[in-house]
Motif scaffolding. Structure first.
Motif, mmCIF file in Angstrom:
data_model
loop_
_atom_site.group_PDB
_atom_site.id
_atom_site.type_symbol
_atom_site.label_atom_id
_atom_site.label_comp_id
_atom_site.label_asym_id
_atom_site.label_seq_id
_atom_site.Cartn_x
_atom_site.Cartn_y
_atom_site.Cartn_z
ATOM 1 N N VAL A 241 40.318 57.762 101.774
ATOM 2 C CA VAL A 241 41.757 57.549 101.986
ATOM 3 C C VAL A 241 42.540 58.617 101.232
ATOM 4 O O VAL A 241 43.479 59.212 101.755
ATOM 5 N N GLY A 242 42.133 58.882 99.992
ATOM 6 C CA GLY A 242 42.801 59.914 99.205
ATOM 7 C C GLY A 242 42.672 61.286 99.845
ATOM 8 O O GLY A 242 43.640 62.048 99.915
ATOM 9 N N VAL B 82 30.755 51.331 97.918
ATOM 10 C CA VAL B 82 31.333 51.432 99.263
ATOM 11 C C VAL B 82 32.861 51.464 99.180
ATOM 12 O O VAL B 82 33.509 52.303 99.805
ATOM 13 N N VAL B 83 33.439 50.563 98.394
ATOM 14 C CA VAL B 83 34.899 50.521 98.267
ATOM 15 C C VAL B 83 35.407 51.818 97.642
ATOM 16 O O VAL B 83 36.407 52.386 98.087
ATOM 17 N N ASN B 84 34.704 52.310 96.642
ATOM 18 C CA ASN B 84 35.090 53.562 96.001
ATOM 19 C C ASN B 84 35.039 54.724 97.000
ATOM 20 O O ASN B 84 35.912 55.594 96.998
ATOM 21 N N ASP B 85 34.018 54.742 97.851
ATOM 22 C CA ASP B 85 33.918 55.773 98.897
ATOM 23 C C ASP B 85 35.099 55.690 99.856
ATOM 24 O O ASP B 85 35.673 56.711 100.239
ATOM 25 N N ALA C 161 46.333 52.325 94.212
ATOM 26 C CA ALA C 161 46.341 51.941 92.790
ATOM 27 C C ALA C 161 45.918 50.485 92.614
ATOM 28 O O ALA C 161 45.119 50.163 91.731
ATOM 29 N N SER C 162 46.434 49.610 93.445
ATOM 30 C CA SER C 162 46.063 48.188 93.363
ATOM 31 C C SER C 162 44.594 47.989 93.715
ATOM 32 O O SER C 162 43.906 47.178 93.092
ATOM 33 N N ALA C 163 44.124 48.732 94.699
ATOM 34 C CA ALA C 163 42.717 48.624 95.097
ATOM 35 C C ALA C 163 41.808 49.093 93.966
ATOM 36 O O ALA C 163 40.790 48.459 93.671
ATOM 37 N N ARG C 164 42.173 50.177 93.306
ATOM 38 C CA ARG C 164 41.363 50.675 92.190
ATOM 39 C C ARG C 164 41.407 49.693 91.004
ATOM 40 O O ARG C 164 40.396 49.475 90.337
#
Length: 105
Positions: A86-87, A78-81, A12-15
């Motif tokens: 991870v999900g 890239v971060v979204n991927d 959540a924090s990363a998003r």
């Protein structure tokens, strides 16, 4: 190129961080696009070497703003991927745990 590593502590924090980065990127791009176009508008009221320099600077600002905007968008992809993987990993592990629970009761 050196190996790049990332460890996500909190999805959540990363998003939230990623959304902030994208919003800032959009705002930066819009501001720089306006600045570059405004510098180029010097041709509308004047001429000469100084006006040419303003116009060229505006062109450089527009080019650089586009490059930065595109690069940050690529980074966000890239971060979204990574966040998606991870999900998916969490779902796979949870599913495997349920299977083991069902087998061993």
């Amino acid at each position: 190129m050196a190996e790049l590593k990332i460890s996500i502590k909190d999805d959540a924090s990363a998003r939230q961080w990623l959304n902030k980065v994208l919003l800032t990127n959009d705002e930066y791009y819009e501001a720089m696009r306006e600045a570059g176009a405004t510098l180029q508008e010097a041709k509308d009221f004047g001429e000469g070497t100084m006006v040419d320099e303003f116009y060229n600077l505006g062109t450089n600002v527009l080019t650089t703003a586009t490059e930065v905007f595109n690069t940050i968008n690529e980074i966000s992809t890239v971060v979204n991927d990574v966040l998606g993987k991870v999900g998916n990993l969490k779902e796979t592990v949870a599913g495997a745990i349920n299977v083991v629970k069902n087998i061993f009761g």
